[in-house]
Design an enzyme around this catalytic site. Structure first.
Site: not given
Ligand code: AGP
Length: 608
Positions: A2, A27, A75, A99, A481, A488, A504, A603
């Site tokens: 939020c 966010r 959210w 929030n 990664e 995502e 395996h 985010k």
């Molecule tokens: C990745 O693209 C995402 N945004 C997510 O995995 C992110 O890295 C994770 O939520 C950790 O966030 P932070 O680095 O703000 O702790």
């Protein structure tokens, strides 16, 4: 998660609130709303969906006109996304936005119901707080907020208005992030700086339990005991443009292009006479010599940066490194001692699981080091030491530049620790450091060279139901990664797998035409990785191989080859990450997805 905003000042409050909320869209949210004092009465407008849905609704039903109010992007956690569950929520004389999570909302609701407060309209924990505040409100807002804070458990931030206190906004922070912006004759609250940067660069960081009062365009503060607090006014070190897309179609591609600068800005202040030097972060060679074990704890992309860190620190400094997902670490009863270093990596510095992993590590006596991008965030403030990454604001949900600067800090740490431990000669350390200094140019070249290729190859991925990323060693760490990035934002299922582990079990998934992206930049492992690529190719996979410009790859093994500059082998993830980011980006674009705000994602994950 939020987003909260609030405004008191001469501008059209509704416009300011909506515009500020737009800057918090990154966010993640599924509904939005505002409440504004109009002729001394509170007028609320809220709607499920995007801010554009709220704006349309206000165009139809009338926008609240006034100069003080609060706003919110929600959210959903408690109750589905709906008009009713959208914030703001109200008690009789109190309206608020929230929030975070109220952990004991059921007990509070029970308490209120047993005191004849039954008119709950929504399924949210937020409405319970509005009703509780109203229950305690005796004409003194600060007293009511303080009483409420004594009863409510959880991590949260609130923006509050009281019906009989027109044109005044109150705010309180309990763990969840909240800043207070101070302009000339106007004041703001917001979950993050981008919301206010178009109006002012000056802001205060609210501390846990502090209450802000915005009145007559001025912000003042008191603590949990009601005592006035003087706070330091901070200035954001980036400008409005850094939170705008500019010439780019999406924040993600803008941020991919910002990586050379972000890496340079992050490493330059930490290099002295050609050697890594983390002393500006309070880290000395003596300290680095002392640790028996290192734990890197983080979530998502940040955890993947930690995986690269593990390979590099172990290889160069010969200190054992364990990488943990913060959500597992906090509940696995880890064995930590005073001789261990726990490194928490986080872009936002507010991720709930990472924050709790940090608290746990401190309780168990380990030394803690935060690698964080957002200045003054909770994790940065609570760790024993902090290395700030200087990526600037990262707006796209899919992390790109934050990842690369996290990697560059992992390298600096590994080099300095290896040298301090006597595992790397000065000459070797200088050579590796010089190679790291050269990476921004190599990253820029990689982006320029590969945009077109990746755009084209991504057209081969959009119809896939599922794909695999494979690699060995550092390539495996990087492929994790790559796989996360793709899934995502493209919504295509993908897995990363250690190439040698395929036979395996996982190789049975390979069917005709299934894309397999093989990262093969580690020359010492190249032959072995190529054998694994051939194994999947001969079973029908469509193979895309990411390798360096000089490696010879059997043309029969690869349908597509993506070549990146050859740099120091240990640094290859710094350039090999680029095609993985670009492939994910263009696949998402080609599928017509909302690249910067993928479905269901936020985010900054500030709840567990
Ligand atoms: C990745 O693209 C995402 N945004 C997510 O995995 C992110 O890295 C994770 O939520 C950790 O966030 P932070 O680095 O703000 O702790």
């Amino acid at each position: 998660m939020c987003g909260i905003v609030g405004y008191v000042g001469p501008r059209d409050c509704s416009d300011v609130l909506v515009s500020a909320l737009t800057k918090l869209e990154y966010r993640g949210y599924d509904s939005a709303g505002i409440a504004v004092f109009e002729n001394n009465a509170i007028k609320v407008a809220k709607s499920k969906g995007r801010l554009t849905d709220l704006t349309k609704k206000m165009q139809k039903e009338g926008k609240p006109i006034g100069h003080a109010g609060i706003g919110h992007t929600r959210w959903a956690t408690h109750g589905e996304p709906s008009d009713i569950n959208s914030h703001p929520h109200s008690g009789k004389r109190v309206t608020l936005v929230h929030n975070g999570i109220i952990e004991n909302y059921k007990e509070i609701k029970q308490f209120l119901m047993s005191n004849d407060r039954r008119g709950f309209l929504s399924d949210t924990d937020t409405e319970v707080v509005a009703q509780l505040l109203d229950f305690y409100y005796d004409g003194d807002p600060i007293r009511a907020i303080r009483k409420m804070l004594h009863e409510v458990r959880g991590s949260f931030a609130l923006g509050i208005i009281f019906a009989d206190r027109p044109d005044t906004v109150y705010a309180v922070r309990c763990e969840s992030p909240l800043i207070v912006g101070q302009g000339s004759g106007e004041a703001f609250i917001a979950s993050d700086v981008p919301a206010i940067i178009q109006y002012t660069k000056n802001y205060y960081l609210l501390d846990h339990g502090e209450i802000a009062v915005l009145k007559n365009g001025i912000a003042s503060f008191c603590d949990l005991h009601g005592r006035m607090v003087e706070k330091e006014l901070k200035t954001a070190d980036w400008d409005e443009d850094s939170a705008e897309k500019g010439e780019y179609e999406h924040f993600m591609i803008k941020e991919i292009h910002e990586q050379p600068t972000a890496v340079k800005t992050t490493i330059t202040p930490r290099i002295e006479n050609g050697m890594p030097d983390l002393s500006e972060c309070g880290i000395t060679p003596d300290m680095l010599r002392g640790y028996q074990r290192i734990f890197i704890v983080a979530c998502g992309t940040a955890m993947h940066a930690g995986m690269v860190g593990k390979y590099v620190i172990e290889r160069l400094a010969r200190v054992p490194v364990t990488v943990d997902m913060a959500s597992e670490f906090r509940y696995r009863d880890p064995l930590l001692s005073e001789e261990d270093l726990v490194v928490i990596i986080s872009q936002s510095g507010e991720t709930a699981d990472s924050k709790e992993a940090l608290n746990l590590s401190k309780r168990l006596g380990a030394k803690t080091l935060a690698v964080v991008n957002v200045k003054g965030s909770s994790i940065a403030r609570e760790a024993d030491m902090v290395i700030y990454t200087h990526a600037g604001p990262e707006i796209a949900v899919a992390s790109t530049k934050a990842y690369l600067v996290q990697l560059s800090v992992m390298y600096l740490l590994a080099f300095e620790m290896a040298y301090a431990n006597g595992k790397l000669s000065e000459e070797e350390c200088r050579r590796l450091t010089a190679s790291l200094v050269a990476t921004p140019a190599a990253i820029a070249k990689t982006i320029d060279d590969l945009v077109d290729d990746c755009q084209y190859i991504s057209t081969k991925l959009i119809t896939a139901d599922s794909l695999l990323y494979i690699g060995r060693g550092l390539d495996y760490a990087l492929s994790m990664e790559g796989s996360l990035k793709l899934k995502e934002i493209s919504y295509i299922h993908s897995e990363s797998y250690a190439a040698g582990e395929l036979k395996h079990g996982t190789i049975s998934l390979i069917v005709d035409g299934m894309p397999v992206i093989a990262v093969a930049t580690q020359n010492t492992l190249l032959e072995k990785t190529v054998s694994n690529i051939k194994e999947v190719k001969s079973r029908g996979a469509m193979t895309i191989v990411v390798c360096d410009e000089l490696s010879s790859i059997d043309p029969e093994a690869a349908d597509y080859i993506i070549r990146v500059p050859r740099i120091e082998e240990v640094l290859m993830p710094m350039v090999a990450a680029i095609p993985l980011q670009l492939l994910a980006y263009y696949t998402s674009v080609n599928k017509g997805n909302d690249v910067d705000k993928p479905r269901n994602l936020a985010k900054s994950v500030t709840v567990e």
